[in-house]
Motif scaffolding. Sequence first.
Motif, mmCIF file in Angstrom:
data_model
loop_
_atom_site.group_PDB
_atom_site.id
_atom_site.type_symbol
_atom_site.label_atom_id
_atom_site.label_comp_id
_atom_site.label_asym_id
_atom_site.label_seq_id
_atom_site.Cartn_x
_atom_site.Cartn_y
_atom_site.Cartn_z
ATOM 1 N N UNK A 243 0.931 -1.178 -0.018
ATOM 2 C CA UNK A 243 -0.120 0.090 0.104
ATOM 3 C C UNK A 243 0.844 1.228 -0.050
ATOM 4 N N UNK A 244 1.677 1.332 1.003
ATOM 5 C CA UNK A 244 2.680 2.358 0.987
ATOM 6 C C UNK A 244 3.820 2.577 0.032
ATOM 7 N N UNK A 245 4.506 1.465 -0.551
ATOM 8 C CA UNK A 245 5.584 1.575 -1.571
ATOM 9 C C UNK A 245 5.423 2.141 -2.791
ATOM 10 N N UNK A 246 4.273 1.908 -3.364
ATOM 11 C CA UNK A 246 3.723 2.516 -4.804
ATOM 12 C C UNK A 246 3.491 4.021 -4.537
ATOM 13 N N UNK A 247 3.166 4.157 -3.426
ATOM 14 C CA UNK A 247 2.593 5.844 -3.325
ATOM 15 C C UNK A 247 4.227 6.520 -2.919
ATOM 16 N N UNK A 248 5.074 5.841 -2.094
ATOM 17 C CA UNK A 248 6.352 6.551 -1.933
ATOM 18 C C UNK A 248 7.048 6.637 -3.136
ATOM 19 N N UNK A 249 7.042 5.501 -4.184
ATOM 20 C CA UNK A 249 7.520 5.415 -5.442
ATOM 21 C C UNK A 249 7.072 6.742 -6.232
ATOM 22 N N UNK A 286 7.343 22.440 -11.613
ATOM 23 C CA UNK A 286 6.843 22.808 -13.046
ATOM 24 C C UNK A 286 7.095 21.406 -13.812
ATOM 25 N N UNK A 287 8.397 20.900 -13.699
ATOM 26 C CA UNK A 287 8.786 19.518 -14.422
ATOM 27 C C UNK A 287 8.125 18.351 -14.046
ATOM 28 N N UNK A 288 7.410 18.386 -12.955
ATOM 29 C CA UNK A 288 7.128 16.992 -12.298
ATOM 30 C C UNK A 288 5.693 16.917 -12.409
ATOM 31 N N UNK A 289 5.219 16.509 -13.642
ATOM 32 C CA UNK A 289 3.784 16.115 -13.935
ATOM 33 C C UNK A 289 3.209 14.764 -13.528
ATOM 34 N N UNK A 290 1.937 14.818 -12.902
ATOM 35 C CA UNK A 290 1.605 13.348 -12.380
ATOM 36 C C UNK A 290 0.916 12.837 -13.555
ATOM 37 N N UNK A 291 1.748 11.977 -14.202
ATOM 38 C CA UNK A 291 1.107 11.490 -15.624
ATOM 39 C C UNK A 291 0.637 10.184 -15.334
ATOM 40 N N UNK A 292 0.816 9.378 -16.535
ATOM 41 C CA UNK A 292 -0.308 8.147 -16.745
ATOM 42 C C UNK A 292 0.220 7.002 -15.590
ATOM 43 N N UNK A 293 1.631 7.203 -15.511
ATOM 44 C CA UNK A 293 2.066 6.073 -14.310
ATOM 45 C C UNK A 293 1.593 6.372 -13.007
ATOM 46 N N UNK A 294 1.567 7.469 -12.538
ATOM 47 C CA UNK A 294 0.812 7.840 -11.307
ATOM 48 C C UNK A 294 -0.485 7.338 -11.179
ATOM 49 N N UNK A 295 -1.338 7.778 -12.368
ATOM 50 C CA UNK A 295 -2.593 7.393 -12.486
ATOM 51 C C UNK A 295 -2.852 5.869 -12.391
ATOM 52 N N UNK A 296 -1.806 4.905 -12.972
ATOM 53 C CA UNK A 296 -2.140 3.693 -13.000
ATOM 54 C C UNK A 296 -1.938 3.142 -11.564
ATOM 55 N N UNK A 297 -0.925 3.701 -10.835
ATOM 56 C CA UNK A 297 -0.833 3.134 -9.619
ATOM 57 C C UNK A 297 -1.770 3.294 -8.457
ATOM 58 N N UNK A 298 -2.331 4.471 -8.458
ATOM 59 C CA UNK A 298 -3.761 4.980 -7.885
ATOM 60 C C UNK A 298 -4.797 4.128 -8.155
ATOM 61 N N UNK A 299 -5.145 3.989 -9.312
ATOM 62 C CA UNK A 299 -6.117 3.082 -9.906
ATOM 63 C C UNK A 299 -5.845 1.602 -9.227
ATOM 64 N N UNK A 301 -4.314 0.576 -6.552
ATOM 65 C CA UNK A 301 -4.507 0.680 -4.993
ATOM 66 C C UNK A 301 -5.840 0.673 -4.828
ATOM 67 N N UNK A 302 -6.612 1.787 -5.459
ATOM 68 C CA UNK A 302 -8.054 2.070 -5.362
ATOM 69 C C UNK A 302 -8.724 0.696 -5.600
ATOM 70 N N UNK A 303 -8.426 -0.098 -6.664
ATOM 71 C CA UNK A 303 -9.276 -1.355 -6.862
ATOM 72 C C UNK A 303 -8.863 -2.531 -5.915
ATOM 73 N N UNK A 315 -9.509 6.032 -1.050
ATOM 74 C CA UNK A 315 -8.350 6.964 -1.526
ATOM 75 C C UNK A 315 -8.758 8.275 -1.697
ATOM 76 N N UNK A 316 -8.126 9.345 -1.271
ATOM 77 C CA UNK A 316 -8.439 10.708 -1.678
ATOM 78 C C UNK A 316 -7.174 11.119 -2.210
ATOM 79 N N UNK A 317 -7.331 12.186 -3.094
ATOM 80 C CA UNK A 317 -6.031 12.851 -3.578
ATOM 81 C C UNK A 317 -6.251 14.549 -3.536
ATOM 82 N N UNK A 318 -5.218 15.135 -2.881
ATOM 83 C CA UNK A 318 -5.363 16.706 -2.860
ATOM 84 C C UNK A 318 -4.150 17.139 -3.923
ATOM 85 N N UNK A 319 -4.432 17.594 -4.763
ATOM 86 C CA UNK A 319 -3.261 18.225 -5.719
ATOM 87 C C UNK A 319 -3.381 19.631 -5.714
ATOM 88 N N UNK A 320 -2.370 20.241 -4.952
ATOM 89 C CA UNK A 320 -2.217 21.627 -5.022
ATOM 90 C C UNK A 320 -1.289 22.166 -5.848
#
Length: 337
Positions: A243-249, A286-299, A301-303, A315-320
């Motif tokens: 649960x933790x490791x993919x989010x840390x990655x 500015x250079x760190x876009x939360x791209x597709x890889x991030x979405x796959x990991x979140x999806x 974990x959510x599943x 699972x909640x996300x707060x993107x500031x």
Amino acid sequence: MTSIRHFPATHPLPDWRNFGVMLRVLLGANLLALAVAFVQSPGIADWTARYVEMAALVEPLLLLVLGLLAGLRNPLRALPLRLGQACVVALVAGLAFAQHLFWQSLGFGDGGNPLRPVLLAAAAAVLLLSYFELRARAFSPAQTEARLAALNARIRPHFLFNSLNAVLSLIRARPQQAEMALEALSDLFRAAMRDPGELVSLTDEIALGKQYLELEKLRLGERLAVDWQIGVIFPAQPIPPLMLQPLLENAVYHGIEPAPEGGIIRIAIARRGDELHIAIANPTTANGQHGNGNNIALANIRERLALYYDLEARLEIDAGEKNYEVRIILPCRKTSR
């Protein structure tokens, strides 16, 4: 590392204490009441009024039934399936009959045949129990384990590849540290190959996360800072593995690596009432876009949370603009069910 054998709840008789089960019962019973009101109404215009009248009778009974079934969950699930289902139907029918007599004693109702509400309540109970039995069969242990194995398999290659790269970068420059890192990497491999039907203790999951971050710190040096904030917890609290490791990655890959100056990853873990709260925050650049890889990991974990806990976990996300935070909320369970 310790593990707890566990499969997500797939008993044909529902877990009446589960929020997802309660919500489905409420929605299902109200939809049935809506259908009955439609059949009994002389016209469309009278449909809503008839449903409101029926809801005034159905809702108190429904809440009372759910409360009793939640209290009787363990004894009912210990019974053979058909006997357990028969007990649920009998309880619902009995309470419907008692409610009918109560309203009649207060002078409400039309004095009709008491068998009518009893039969309607019993029929609704049978329909809902049939739905839950079919749903349990659809999510049989073998199918659930296979799905969890597939989800875990999608997580493993990413962090194993990144961890191995961190070790390879040290072999020539710092061989002694590389040897220590390989020992830590072996623990990560064992965790990744764990049976997906097992839960792990919260303590072990935290230890795994710390090992992973230590490997990344060897690669990133002073650019990576970590702030662990661990409050009051049950160390043996069982949670799904990885649960933790993919989010840390993700926090390292999207928040630290793109920033030349690096940044701080903050991990907060604490128990709040009957819930375990896990929050992982990292800076955004500015250079760190939360791209597709991030979405796959979140999806992913959510599943997995849905397979283990149904609607009880989220699972909640707060993107500031400056920080990106992911929060996981789990029900606190000292033992697996």
